[in-house]
Design a protein around this motif. Structure first.
Motif, mmCIF file in Angstrom:
data_model
loop_
_atom_site.group_PDB
_atom_site.id
_atom_site.type_symbol
_atom_site.label_atom_id
_atom_site.label_comp_id
_atom_site.label_asym_id
_atom_site.label_seq_id
_atom_site.Cartn_x
_atom_site.Cartn_y
_atom_site.Cartn_z
ATOM 1 N N GLY A 35 0.820 -1.204 0.000
ATOM 2 C CA GLY A 35 0.000 0.000 0.000
ATOM 3 C C GLY A 35 0.848 1.244 0.000
ATOM 4 N N ALA A 36 0.291 2.312 0.589
ATOM 5 C CA ALA A 36 0.996 3.598 0.589
ATOM 6 C C ALA A 36 0.489 4.475 1.723
ATOM 7 C CB ALA A 36 0.806 4.307 -0.749
ATOM 8 N N ILE A 37 1.326 5.447 2.051
ATOM 9 C CA ILE A 37 0.974 6.509 2.989
ATOM 10 C C ILE A 37 1.263 7.815 2.262
ATOM 11 C CG2 ILE A 37 1.543 7.629 5.182
ATOM 12 C CD1 ILE A 37 2.502 4.839 6.173
ATOM 13 N N ALA A 38 0.296 8.695 2.240
ATOM 14 C CA ALA A 38 0.501 10.014 1.621
ATOM 15 C C ALA A 38 0.264 11.076 2.684
ATOM 16 C CB ALA A 38 -0.436 10.217 0.452
ATOM 17 N N ILE A 39 1.249 11.962 2.855
ATOM 18 C CA ILE A 39 1.140 13.062 3.806
ATOM 19 C C ILE A 39 1.226 14.354 3.016
ATOM 20 C CG2 ILE A 39 2.103 14.152 5.869
ATOM 21 C CD1 ILE A 39 3.513 11.447 6.436
ATOM 22 N N ASP A 40 0.103 15.067 2.950
ATOM 23 C CA ASP A 40 0.023 16.305 2.171
ATOM 24 C C ASP A 40 0.673 16.159 0.799
ATOM 25 O OD1 ASP A 40 -1.521 17.745 3.896
ATOM 26 O OD2 ASP A 40 0.140 18.818 4.834
ATOM 27 N N GLY A 41 0.325 15.073 0.105
ATOM 28 C CA GLY A 41 0.798 14.855 -1.254
ATOM 29 C C GLY A 41 2.141 14.169 -1.379
ATOM 30 N N VAL A 42 2.877 13.994 -0.296
ATOM 31 C CA VAL A 42 4.152 13.280 -0.337
ATOM 32 C C VAL A 42 3.855 11.802 -0.128
ATOM 33 C CG1 VAL A 42 6.414 12.992 0.730
ATOM 34 C CG2 VAL A 42 5.407 15.273 0.542
ATOM 35 N N ARG A 43 4.230 10.985 -1.108
ATOM 36 C CA ARG A 43 3.870 9.560 -1.102
ATOM 37 C C ARG A 43 5.020 8.690 -0.590
ATOM 38 N NH1 ARG A 43 0.255 5.930 -3.870
ATOM 39 N NH2 ARG A 43 1.292 3.952 -4.276
#
Length: 154
Positions: A35-43
């Protein structure tokens, strides 16, 4: 404290609020443990390596940020390695969905559902635990919840 809210009743993807870094989205790929984690558009991508001796890497732009190695083939505990610390993520007991994040023998964080019948959760960690590590830890716990849910008879 981080508040983790599933996107819908049928979704295992989460929105996370309470971060100093901004807002985050945690996603799971269908039919896989990636999967993924995105923090304010940073992937940050989460990739699984191995099957019997499974581990997950948290990567940004191809660089490894953290590694989680499962303890045992069917274990629910992980050794989590980050440049600032080596942590243990483990269930508080065999019968509950609550998790502890430990640095040595010291509990530095907890992950727990809001109540027994929900997937909405809270993550509360000491300031020494980087927010990206808190998010990665919750992603791992949600992955376990998801696999347990998928294995349950309907």
């Amino acid at each position: 404290m981080l508040e983790c809210t599933p996107h819908s009743v049928f979704s295992w993807n989460y929105s996370v609020s309470g971060l100093q870094l901004g807002t985050a989205e945690l996603t799971f790929e269908a039919l896989s443990d990636r999967g993924a984690i995105a923090i304010d558009g940073v992937r940050f991508d989460i990739r699984k390596q191995g099957w019997l001796d499974a581990s997950w890497t948290l990567e940004r732009d191809g660089n490894t940020v953290a590694i989680a190695k499962r303890r045992g083939m069917l274990g629910r505990s992980f050794d989590l390695t980050h440049p600032r610390a080596v942590l243990l993520l483990k269930p508080q007991t065999l019968l509950v969905r609550d998790y502890h994040l430990l640095l040595g023998d010291t509990v530095v964080g907890t992950i727990e559902p809001e109540h027994p019948l929900t997937r909405k959760a809270r993550v509360q960690c000491d300031a020494t635990v980087a927010e990206i590590v808190q998010l990665f830890s919750f992603w791992l716990v949600a992955m376990i919840w998801r696999s347990t849910s998928d294995a349950s008879p309907t």
